[in-house]
Write a protein that holds these residues in place. Structure first.
Motif, PDB file in Angstrom:
ATOM      1  N   LYS A 147      55.840   3.129  64.529  1.00  0.00           N
ATOM      2  CA  LYS A 147      56.723   3.349  63.073  1.00  0.00           C
ATOM      3  C   LYS A 147      56.351   4.680  62.582  1.00  0.00           C
ATOM      4  CE  LYS A 147      57.098  -1.288  63.076  1.00  0.00           C
ATOM      5  NZ  LYS A 147      56.777  -1.487  64.399  1.00  0.00           N
ATOM      6  N   ASN A 149      58.774   6.991  61.591  1.00  0.00           N
ATOM      7  CA  ASN A 149      59.794   7.252  60.321  1.00  0.00           C
ATOM      8  C   ASN A 149      59.004   6.674  59.083  1.00  0.00           C
ATOM      9  OD1 ASN A 149      60.397   4.456  61.122  1.00  0.00           O
ATOM     10  ND2 ASN A 149      62.497   5.107  60.797  1.00  0.00           N
ATOM     11  N   VAL A 150      58.634   5.414  59.103  1.00  0.00           N
ATOM     12  CA  VAL A 150      58.029   4.941  58.183  1.00  0.00           C
ATOM     13  C   VAL A 150      56.810   5.470  57.519  1.00  0.00           C
ATOM     14  CG1 VAL A 150      56.930   2.741  57.249  1.00  0.00           C
ATOM     15  CG2 VAL A 150      58.530   2.646  58.991  1.00  0.00           C
ATOM     16  N   LYS A 151      56.119   6.079  58.505  1.00  0.00           N
ATOM     17  CA  LYS A 151      54.805   6.880  57.871  1.00  0.00           C
ATOM     18  C   LYS A 151      55.114   8.080  57.327  1.00  0.00           C
ATOM     19  CE  LYS A 151      52.192   4.786  61.772  1.00  0.00           C
ATOM     20  NZ  LYS A 151      51.567   5.136  63.015  1.00  0.00           N
ATOM     21  N   GLY A 157      49.821   6.671  56.716  1.00  0.00           N
ATOM     22  CA  GLY A 157      50.089   5.486  57.620  1.00  0.00           C
ATOM     23  C   GLY A 157      48.915   5.388  58.587  1.00  0.00           C
ATOM     24  N   LEU A 200      61.135  -6.521  56.422  1.00  0.00           N
ATOM     25  CA  LEU A 200      60.635  -4.973  56.388  1.00  0.00           C
ATOM     26  C   LEU A 200      59.245  -5.057  55.341  1.00  0.00           C
ATOM     27  CD1 LEU A 200      60.048  -2.185  57.311  1.00  0.00           C
ATOM     28  CD2 LEU A 200      61.543  -1.425  55.828  1.00  0.00           C
ATOM     29  N   LEU A 204      55.144  -4.925  56.178  1.00  0.00           N
ATOM     30  CA  LEU A 204      54.321  -3.700  55.611  1.00  0.00           C
ATOM     31  C   LEU A 204      53.297  -4.200  54.458  1.00  0.00           C
ATOM     32  CD1 LEU A 204      57.225  -1.231  54.287  1.00  0.00           C
ATOM     33  CD2 LEU A 204      55.617  -1.052  56.341  1.00  0.00           C
ATOM     34  N   VAL A 210      51.275   1.036  56.596  1.00  0.00           N
ATOM     35  CA  VAL A 210      51.145   1.822  55.468  1.00  0.00           C
ATOM     36  C   VAL A 210      49.965   1.322  54.292  1.00  0.00           C
ATOM     37  CG1 VAL A 210      52.288   2.735  53.097  1.00  0.00           C
ATOM     38  CG2 VAL A 210      53.619   2.446  55.337  1.00  0.00           C
ATOM     39  N   LEU A 223      60.626   3.110  49.397  1.00  0.00           N
ATOM     40  CA  LEU A 223      61.229   2.115  50.382  1.00  0.00           C
ATOM     41  C   LEU A 223      62.775   2.056  49.943  1.00  0.00           C
ATOM     42  CD1 LEU A 223      61.047  -0.358  52.179  1.00  0.00           C
ATOM     43  CD2 LEU A 223      60.728  -1.720  50.014  1.00  0.00           C
ATOM     44  N   PHE A 226      64.036   4.737  52.055  1.00  0.00           N
ATOM     45  CA  PHE A 226      63.785   4.721  53.413  1.00  0.00           C
ATOM     46  C   PHE A 226      64.896   3.717  53.974  1.00  0.00           C
ATOM     47  CE2 PHE A 226      62.509   2.209  57.212  1.00  0.00           C
ATOM     48  CZ  PHE A 226      62.139   3.262  57.918  1.00  0.00           C
ATOM     49  N   THR A 238      63.407   1.264  62.715  1.00  0.00           N
ATOM     50  CA  THR A 238      62.127   2.138  63.230  1.00  0.00           C
ATOM     51  C   THR A 238      62.003   1.995  64.665  1.00  0.00           C
ATOM     52  OG1 THR A 238      59.831   2.440  62.456  1.00  0.00           O
ATOM     53  CG2 THR A 238      60.719   0.206  62.728  1.00  0.00           C
TER      54      THR A 238
END
Length: 251
Positions: A147, A149-151, A157, A200, A204, A210, A223, A226, A238
């Motif tokens: 993940k 790109n999420v972090k 993260g 999603l 999370l 996260v 969010l 994103f 992701t």
């Protein structure tokens, strides 16, 4: 979509899905493996299997048809309650669930033929203790680069500051110290797509990807950005970084 709508999804998603990850609409593309098949291929009909960090039991219940007995443990009372409900609904009679710490197993020495752990920490020495001679260990864990790109989007993260691949190397070393041999280790980094925003948010909310997701309004603003950047006709993209280890207790 406004931040307050994301917060509304956040508040509702746990009530709708509980802890049942099997309801997530998510697809993975790229070079991967099937964890359930990897475990199944290392089992025979007379085996007694221990599943560490079993969660709601969704991943291990299908294995019950392939072995003599499955026992799942989890440190969460809520997870065990969910697993027991799922077991009743499945109609499988050779499955048991117990609340227990993976680091302090209360089972006797040499009781199990197979120990498995999916996305759950375990103690190599305890796993070796409860396995019979020739017993098999199978685990899939989340890699540090999962993940990514999420972090970046949230500025924090899981595994922050930890070198990618270090977890796999550490588990291999601990397994060797505990007397495991014939160690098979591999990893993949695949594209993972969540079909909807609700999917999603569920991820999370129910995982440490996260830390403390949803506690501040800023999380929902991030969010929204994103989803706009990584969303598309098929869903929200992701990556899934995983590593797999199988080993045998020789003595």
């Amino acid at each position: 979509m406004k931040e307050r709508e994301y917060r509304s999804f956040y508040d509702r998603v746990g009530l709708l899905n509980g802890w049942n990850f099997s309801r997530l609409q998510v697809s993975v593309t790229g070079e991967t493996w099937d964890y359930a098949e990897e475990v199944k291929n290392r089992c025979v009909k007379t085996d007694i299997v221990l599943d560490l960090g079993t969660g709601g039991g969704e991943r291990i219940l299908p294995l019950a048809d392939e072995v003599m007995l499955v026992i799942g443990i989890d440190r969460s009372a809520g997870m065990i309650a969910t697993a027991e409900r799922n077991a009743v609904e499945s109609g499988k009679r050779n499955v048991r669930f117990h609340r227990m710490e993976a680091e302090r197993l209360t089972f006797p020495d040499g009781f199990f033929d197979v120990v498995c752990a999916r996305h759950a920490p375990f103690d190599a020495r305890e796993a070796a203790r409860v396995l019979k001679k020739g017993g098999r260990l199978v685990t899939q864990q989340v890699g540090e680069a999962d993940k990514a790109n999420v972090k970046r989007a949230f500025g924090r993260g899981q595994h922050d500051g930890v070198e990618d691949g270090s977890g796999m190397r550490e588990y291999i070393a601990r397994l060797e110290e505990a007397g495991f041999t014939r160690i098979d280790a591999r990893e993949y980094d695949a594209v993972e797509t969540y079909r909807t925003v609700e999917d999603l948010i569920f991820l999370l909310k129910h995982t440490p990807i996260v830390p403390d997701f949803g506690r501040t309004d800023d999380d929902f603003r991030r969010l929204d950005a994103f989803v706009r950047e990584f969303g598309g006709p098929d869903g929200i993209r992701t990556n899934a970084k995983r590593y797999f280890i199988a080993a045998v207790k020789e003595a």
